[in-house]
Write a protein that holds these residues in place. Structure first.
Motif, PDB file in Angstrom:
ATOM      1  N   GLU A 185       0.758  -1.267   0.087  1.00 27.01           N
ATOM      2  CA  GLU A 185      -0.075   0.047   0.023  1.00 27.01           C
ATOM      3  C   GLU A 185       0.703   1.177   0.090  1.00 27.01           C
ATOM      4  O   GLU A 185       0.685   2.159  -0.886  1.00 27.01           O
ATOM      5  CB  GLU A 185      -0.795  -0.098   1.254  1.00 27.01           C
ATOM      6  CG  GLU A 185      -1.769   1.164   1.313  1.00 27.01           C
ATOM      7  CD  GLU A 185      -2.705   1.205   2.455  1.00 27.01           C
ATOM      8  OE1 GLU A 185      -3.512   2.369   2.751  1.00 27.01           O
ATOM      9  OE2 GLU A 185      -2.912   0.173   3.460  1.00 27.01           O
ATOM     10  N   ALA A 186       1.888   1.245   0.883  1.00 26.03           N
ATOM     11  CA  ALA A 186       2.611   2.463   1.040  1.00 26.03           C
ATOM     12  C   ALA A 186       3.634   2.591  -0.474  1.00 26.03           C
ATOM     13  O   ALA A 186       3.727   3.812  -0.868  1.00 26.03           O
ATOM     14  CB  ALA A 186       3.842   2.645   2.105  1.00 26.03           C
ATOM     15  N   ILE A 193       0.152   6.001  -7.550  1.00 28.04           N
ATOM     16  CA  ILE A 193      -0.872   4.977  -8.503  1.00 28.04           C
ATOM     17  C   ILE A 193      -1.850   4.716  -7.276  1.00 28.04           C
ATOM     18  O   ILE A 193      -2.781   3.926  -7.769  1.00 28.04           O
ATOM     19  CB  ILE A 193      -0.052   3.948  -9.005  1.00 28.04           C
ATOM     20  CG1 ILE A 193       0.576   3.284  -8.162  1.00 28.04           C
ATOM     21  CG2 ILE A 193       0.927   4.468  -9.985  1.00 28.04           C
ATOM     22  CD1 ILE A 193       0.991   1.824  -8.954  1.00 28.04           C
ATOM     23  N   ASP A 194      -1.765   4.965  -6.096  1.00 36.50           N
ATOM     24  CA  ASP A 194      -2.823   4.436  -5.265  1.00 36.50           C
ATOM     25  C   ASP A 194      -4.380   4.830  -5.395  1.00 36.50           C
ATOM     26  O   ASP A 194      -5.283   3.932  -5.240  1.00 36.50           O
ATOM     27  CB  ASP A 194      -2.486   4.860  -3.719  1.00 36.50           C
ATOM     28  CG  ASP A 194      -2.178   6.270  -3.687  1.00 36.50           C
ATOM     29  OD1 ASP A 194      -1.784   6.884  -4.395  1.00 36.50           O
ATOM     30  OD2 ASP A 194      -2.922   6.812  -2.631  1.00 36.50           O
ATOM     31  N   GLN A 195      -4.553   6.074  -5.928  1.00 35.64           N
ATOM     32  CA  GLN A 195      -6.079   6.396  -6.153  1.00 35.64           C
ATOM     33  C   GLN A 195      -6.368   5.631  -7.591  1.00 35.64           C
ATOM     34  O   GLN A 195      -7.500   5.435  -7.647  1.00 35.64           O
ATOM     35  CB  GLN A 195      -5.883   7.811  -6.384  1.00 35.64           C
ATOM     36  CG  GLN A 195      -5.577   8.837  -5.453  1.00 35.64           C
ATOM     37  CD  GLN A 195      -6.439   8.430  -3.948  1.00 35.64           C
ATOM     38  OE1 GLN A 195      -7.856   8.452  -4.405  1.00 35.64           O
ATOM     39  NE2 GLN A 195      -6.064   8.278  -3.066  1.00 35.64           N
ATOM     40  N   LYS A 200      -6.786  -2.946  -5.758  1.00 34.86           N
ATOM     41  CA  LYS A 200      -6.604  -4.086  -6.687  1.00 34.86           C
ATOM     42  C   LYS A 200      -5.571  -4.599  -7.217  1.00 34.86           C
ATOM     43  O   LYS A 200      -4.343  -4.073  -7.011  1.00 34.86           O
ATOM     44  CB  LYS A 200      -7.590  -3.512  -7.837  1.00 34.86           C
ATOM     45  CG  LYS A 200      -8.912  -2.959  -7.564  1.00 34.86           C
ATOM     46  CD  LYS A 200      -9.519  -2.561  -8.861  1.00 34.86           C
ATOM     47  CE  LYS A 200     -10.881  -1.881  -8.423  1.00 34.86           C
ATOM     48  NZ  LYS A 200     -11.742  -1.420  -9.624  1.00 34.86           N
ATOM     49  N   PRO A 201      -5.306  -5.827  -7.366  1.00 31.68           N
ATOM     50  CA  PRO A 201      -4.006  -6.635  -8.209  1.00 31.68           C
ATOM     51  C   PRO A 201      -3.670  -6.105  -9.290  1.00 31.68           C
ATOM     52  O   PRO A 201      -4.516  -5.641 -10.002  1.00 31.68           O
ATOM     53  CB  PRO A 201      -4.373  -7.978  -7.931  1.00 31.68           C
ATOM     54  CG  PRO A 201      -5.941  -8.144  -8.181  1.00 31.68           C
ATOM     55  CD  PRO A 201      -6.544  -6.883  -7.500  1.00 31.68           C
TER      56      PRO A 201
END
Length: 370
Positions: A185-186, A193-195, A200-201
């Protein structure tokens, strides 16, 4: 023992390999130095700058030829300064320094030191028989040639003349220790690209993007992945090289694929590998991949092609499967949907440096007895 590692690259996988090998030799009490372009050298005078990569190749023929002519004059002079300063027992070449004229340079170096060549890509990525012949001319001037896997062994042995050919698998730490992992996540937040992907994989194909790395296969396989897993994502991250630009454009036009084109900064390599759920290595040839090693270091499994099977299995890094688009699509979809691939164990360390040091000692004894 004094060893000079010669590497004309100033970035990328081979440069990372050279640094790590130098560290490993130092740990064994060997006086190892790196002769490389300014900023990448270590304990040595720098090697003349070598222009390479897509940016250089895109320049006009006249400018490229003028630059290469300058390098042909500057490279031996800069290497000569490093040799005179260190007076090494072994000179270990990681890359070409003088292109077609390199056999002449190697013969000169061989007068005062043992010569070792690591053939990182013994099967040429481009150029076929012409480039293989040029490589063979280099190998024939060496005391020993190192390769990383058994697949190209017969080819190199048949081409290297009297040089000793030794398979030394790579176990060098080319990335950051796993203790510095930040978590998936970090890593996605670090890359911004987290947003876009959330939790999701996604699959990753990264590195210097050249035709042999399977871009065409992925263009065929990925739409089949989406039929099984509509939310699947593929990130293709790296700098396109030569003819790969057309394949990259085709990938970019397909749904579910994000292309981020450009050379990956060193401090972003591990975050990309950690952010992904699986790393794809559909290479048409090659027996060694720095991306594979760095993925294993970050705990991310790989799906690789048969040429990388030996290294994939040795590292317990994932699966090696035939280069069939339908089989790749099925395997990727299963890995992303079910998390079916286990996290690779942290690779063991030290064997490459120890085996390389033993090879140095072996050829030095042979030179003394000759």
């Amino acid at each position: 023992m004094r060893v000079l590692l010669v590497d004309s690259s100033d970035r990328g996988g081979i440069a990372a390999y050279t640094r790590s090998l130098c560290d490993g030799l130092d740990a064994l009490g060997i006086d190892a130095r790196i002769c490389a372009p300014a900023g990448a050298e270590r304990g040595s005078t720098p090697l003349a700058e070598h222009r390479w990569g897509p940016g250089f190749d895109s320049q006009g023929a006249v400018r490229r030829k003028a630059r290469l002519a300058f390098e042909l004059a500057a490279a031996p002079a800069s290497l000569g300064r490093a040799l005179r300063a260190l007076q090494p027992d072994v000179v270990h070449f990681q890359t070409e320094v003088m292109a077609r004229l390199e056999p002449v340079l190697l013969r000169l170096v061989h007068r005062s030191a043992a010569v070792v060549i690591t053939a990182h890509d013994p099967i040429p990525h481009e150029g076929g028989a012409r480039i293989l012949s040029r490589q063979a001319a280099r190998w024939q001037q060496a005391d020993a040639v190192i390769i990383h896997g058994h697949e190209p062994l017969r080819l190199v042995q048949s081409s290297a003349g009297n040089a000793l050919v030794r398979v030394i698998p790579s176990d060098l730490l080319v990335g950051n220790p796993r203790a510095k992992r930040m978590g998936r996540e970090a890593a996605r937040q670090r890359l911004g690209i987290d947003q876009e992907v959330g939790d999701k994989p996604f699959a990753l194909l990264s590195g210097l993007l050249r035709p042999y790395k399977g871009l065409d296969l992925m263009a065929s396989a990925w739409p089949r992945v989406l039929k099984e897993l509509p939310d699947a994502r593929l990130f293709v991250v790296g700098q396109a090289y030569g003819a790969a630009a057309d394949s990259l454009a085709e990938l970019q036009s397909k749904p579910g694929i994000s292309v981020i084109e450009g050379f990956i900064p060193e401090d972003e390599v591990e975050p990309w590998l950690e952010a992904a759920n699986v790393v794809l290595l559909p290479y048409s040839h090659g027996s060694h991949s720095q991306v594979l090693h760095r993925a294993a270091e970050m705990g991310t499994p790989v799906i690789a092609s048969p040429p990388l099977a030996e290294e994939t299995h040795r590292l317990s890094a994932g699966l090696a499967i035939p280069l069939d688009p339908e089989l790749w699509a099925e395997t990727i979809a299963t890995a992303l949907a079910r998390g079916s691939l286990s996290e690779p164990p942290l690779p063991s360390r030290g064997g490459t440096a120890v085996a390389t040091a033993r090879l140095y000692e072996e050829i030095l004894v042979s030179r003394r007895e000759a």
